[in-house]
Every structure is written in C-alpha cells, then in structure tokens.
Design an enzyme around this catalytic site. Structure first.
Site, PDB file in Angstrom:
ATOM      1  N   TYR A 151      12.803   1.699   1.039  1.00 26.91           N
ATOM      2  CA  TYR A 151      11.916   0.995   0.110  1.00 26.91           C
ATOM      3  C   TYR A 151      11.211   2.018  -0.760  1.00 26.91           C
ATOM      4  O   TYR A 151      10.665   2.999  -0.257  1.00 26.91           O
ATOM      5  CB  TYR A 151      10.878   0.159   0.868  1.00 26.91           C
ATOM      6  N   ASP A 165      10.975  10.603  -1.472  1.00 21.92           N
ATOM      7  CA  ASP A 165       9.896   9.626  -1.576  1.00 21.92           C
ATOM      8  C   ASP A 165       9.034   9.788  -0.332  1.00 21.92           C
ATOM      9  O   ASP A 165       9.352   9.268   0.734  1.00 21.92           O
ATOM     10  CB  ASP A 165      10.459   8.206  -1.700  1.00 21.92           C
ATOM     11  N   LYS A 220      -0.263   6.316  -0.632  1.00 20.06           N
ATOM     12  CA  LYS A 220      -0.909   6.044   0.658  1.00 20.06           C
ATOM     13  C   LYS A 220      -1.976   7.088   1.028  1.00 20.06           C
ATOM     14  O   LYS A 220      -3.066   7.030   0.482  1.00 20.06           O
ATOM     15  CB  LYS A 220       0.163   5.840   1.729  1.00 20.06           C
TER      16      LYS A 220
END
Ligand SMILES: *Cc1c(COP(=O)(O)O)cnc(C)c1O
Length: 428
Positions: free
Chosen positions: A141, A236, A264
């Site tokens: 994702y 990522d 995050k």
C-alpha cells in the site's frame, strides 16, 4: 452518548461513518468504539472504557499517546503561529534530524500525507528517468493516488488493473505489479519492460498486508537490478521509517534506495510526510528544478515541532526497549498459538507485528489472503471485549510504542489466553 449512538450519528454525516475506511470495522464485523481520548498505551472510549492500543494511529504514535515532550512542543509552536506559509527554522531542523538518521535522505521535501509523498516521488522518478512505468508489489500500500490503486492481473508479473471505480485505465496503464518476495517475477519485469521502467516502489518491510518481512535477498536483488537498468529504487518508509530501526529499513537491511518516502512517525501524530533522496534527484524539484510540487501547509510549524520532539526522544536505547517489549509480546502470542494448537504464525520486524491464523508462514499477498480472516475477526472481538484494541483487520500491522511497558504487555498476554480460547471455540 454511547459508541453506538455516536456511530449512528456519524453514519448520517460521514460516508460510512468514518474519515478513513478501515476504521469502520468492515474487516472484522461489528461497529467501532468511538474514542474520546488517548494517553500512553491506552485508549478511552466515549463510555469511559479503557483499551490497550495496538493501532498506534497506524504506526505514527511510537512514543505512545499525548507524550509530554510532544504535546509541549506543539503547544509552544502553536503560541508562535499555527501556520506561517513562509520559511521557518523548524523545517530545517526536522530535515536535518531525518538526514542524521537516514543518510540516503540527502535532501528532504515536506508534504502533508504519505499519499502525497508517494505521488510526488513517482512524478520525480518519471521526470528524472524520462520513463513512465512504475513497478509495485501486490498487497503493497502506497496511499490512494490513482497510479497506486491497482490490482494485479493474472500471471506472475502483470499490468495492473484499476482497483477502485474512478481510477481510469489510463492512470494505471504505467503501473506494473509483481508478487512480493518473488525475485523471479521481478527479473521477468526487468527483462520485458526495462526500457519503460522509471522506478520500483516497495515497502522494504511489507506492513499493509500484515507484517511480511523481506526474504534475505529480496531488497539486494531489487537494488542490483535497478542499478543495472537505470531504474530508481524507491523505499516507501511511511510505515517503517524510524520504526524498524533508528535509521528505518534502509539502516536495518543495509540497502540504499534512490528515493525514500516518510510519513506517520515524522509528524509525531500530526499530518506530516516527506520525500527525500539523492541530492541530484531532489534538486530537480521546483524551484531548484522543473518538477512541480507545492503545498500551502507544507512544513507546518505544529507538525514540524511534533516531529522534532518525537525524533529527539527516539534515542538508540528506545529501540532496544521497543525490541524487548515487542519480542515479549510476539513470544507470548506464539506460545498461545502452540498451547491452543492453533495453526498460525507471528511475523514481526522490530515493533511491528501481525498474527496470521491458518498458515505457518506468509511471504506475499496471496498467502496473506489465504490466512483465516474469520478466525482473526473472532480473536479481534474477543480481545476488544477484554480491553485490547487491535487493528480491525487481519491485513494490518500491530504497533508497539515506548509506552507499552512490561506490565502492559503482560496484561495483553493475559487477554490473549482467554481470547485465543474463544477464537478456537467459535465457528464464525
Ligand atoms: C500509511 C501508508 C501510506 C499512506 O500514508 P497516508 O498518510 O495515509 O496518506 C503510504 N505508504 C505506506 C507504506 C503506508 O504505510
């Protein structure tokens, strides 16, 4: 008002009652608890019930909730103006803190979400290489940008198909997919598409199909093939950055990507993300170069302050504490599976882990999908009833924070024993 009351009200104004889909409990059934407040390792719902939290705002809250160093930094910054929209010191300081931990991040551009970081890194990779195609991995994702919302077609390494209505075939035409940890499939992609391939986008530890560690040669093979074919390697690290090690997966596995995306943790719970990488690539970004990308709230002082406070708290010793707490949790879970003779496995890298039911090992998305999600749903609810809030899906990572001390882990494991018994008994 009760959780049920709030959720009913939410459903009449927010699509699906939520601001992001996984929160709606579709993966486990039932209705979400509405959380009024969070502190340390704990969540408190609107009815005053307490839960040990393993969602950790999907990985952002590595210091636990409302950490005093972070809330004080935010308060101080807020008093100095909540958004300036011009140059300010904290963005320089946070970028320097990032580079000190991740040397591959020679230049850093701040954005507001992981989605935006990925989208921008893809644009930059295409500009730098003059090529269009991006290879990603099934079950990886990378946010909800159109080009990343693809589903694998049939075959080992294939052209993607749109994975959502509203994503046009055109916008995923240049996105290829392969199975995670499958070096053969990757070699095939490079063989047949190398002149079209701009970049490989990979979660260096997959966390969005549940935790799936890279096989020993996976990342080094990617690095070697990318270098040999003039393709950019993008890690990522929105989830793994400052999570799986102080220097993220780049440090943990000793593989250096060309570009990295962060999110995050770097915002300490505020909406901050970044893309970063080699100076000569990042200098192509406007205004230094021609690749356009901008943001009204980018480098926002509250977000920068929260990120700085978070990274500065995360000294080396904290990672040892996280490792100890997480391995204690993982060992306890593994023992519970054995004690109840439940087939399954616990996969962990640092302070991110997943319990998969039904398979002894999960290496890619096909296997993650073949695990026993109905049993996970029963286990999830049994844990929730006992005051432990796991991520509400069998495809998610659980996050341990520095606030998860030994007592918290032991309380969790006591709940695991009862919950495992219930998950085994239940039939769906
Ligand atoms: C969470 C996540 C994203 C998306 O970040 P958002 O801030 O939710 O847009 C991208 N990539 C990875 C690996 C993630 O875990």
């Amino acid at each position: 008002m009760t959780s049920k009351g709030w959720f009913t009200r939410a459903c009449s104004i927010l699509p699906g009652g939520v601001s992001s889909p996984v929160r709606a409990f579709k993966g486990v059934g039932g209705e979400p608890r509405i959380i009024a407040r969070a502190e340390g390792a704990m969540l408190f719902d609107v009815e005053g019930r307490a839960y040990i939290d393993y969602v950790g705002s999907w990985g952002a809250m590595i210091l636990g909730h409302a950490h005093p160093a972070v809330t004080e930094a935010i308060a101080r910054a807020a008093g100095e103006g909540t958004s300036i929209g011009l140059c300010s010191p904290r963005e320089v300081e946070l970028a320097e803190e990032i580079r000190a931990r991740v040397p591959a991040a020679q230049r850093v551009r701040f954005v507001n979400s992981g989605t935006e970081a990925v989208m921008s890194a893809i644009r930059l990779a295409r500009a730098a290489t003059g090529r269009a195609a991006i290879l990603k991995f099934s079950g990886g994702y990378h946010g909800h940008a159109d080009a990343m919302l693809v589903r694998a077609g049939s075959g080992a390494a294939t052209l993607g198909l749109p994975d959502s209505p509203g994503v046009t075939p055109g916008s995923v035409r240049d996105t290829l997919t392969a199975a995670y940890n499958d070096e053969g499939a990757i070699a095939d992609v490079f063989k047949s598409h190398d002149d079209r391939l701009a970049a490989v986008m990979v979660e260096p530890v997959a966390g969005n199909m549940g935790v799936v560690p890279p096989q020993p040669e996976f990342l080094t093979t990617l690095r070697r093939l990318c270098s040999a074919h003039g393709v950019l390697l993008i890690f990522d690290e929105v989830m793994t950055g400052f999570r799986v090690a102080q220097g993220g997966a780049t440090a943990r596995y000793g593989v250096e990507p060309d570009l990295i995306t962060f999110g995050k943790i770097i915002g300490g719970g505020l909406p901050v993300a970044a893309y970063a990488g080699r100076a000569e690539l990042m200098n192509l970004v406007a205004p230094g170069g021609p690749v356009y990308q901008a943001g009204t709230l980018s480098g926002n002082p509250l977000g920068m302050a929260a990120g700085l406070a978070t990274l500065r708290e995360l000294k080396t010793g904290k990672y040892e504490e996280l490792e100890a707490a997480s391995s204690r949790l993982a060992d306890g879970l593994q023992q519970a599976l054995a004690r109840f003779r439940v087939r399954g496995c616990v996969q962990r890298v640092g302070s991110m882990l997943t319990v998969f039911f039904g398979l002894e090992r999960v290496r890619n998305f096909t296997e993650a999908a073949a695990t026993d999600h109905a049993r996970f749903a029963r286990f999830f609810h049994a844990m929730l009833d006992r005051g432990v809030h796991l991520p509400p899906s069998g495809y998610e990572a659980w996050f341990v924070s520095t606030a998860h001390d030994r007592a918290v882990i032991d309380r969790t494991l006591a709940a695991v024993d009862d919950a495992m018994a219930e998950a085994v008994r239940g039939t769906g």
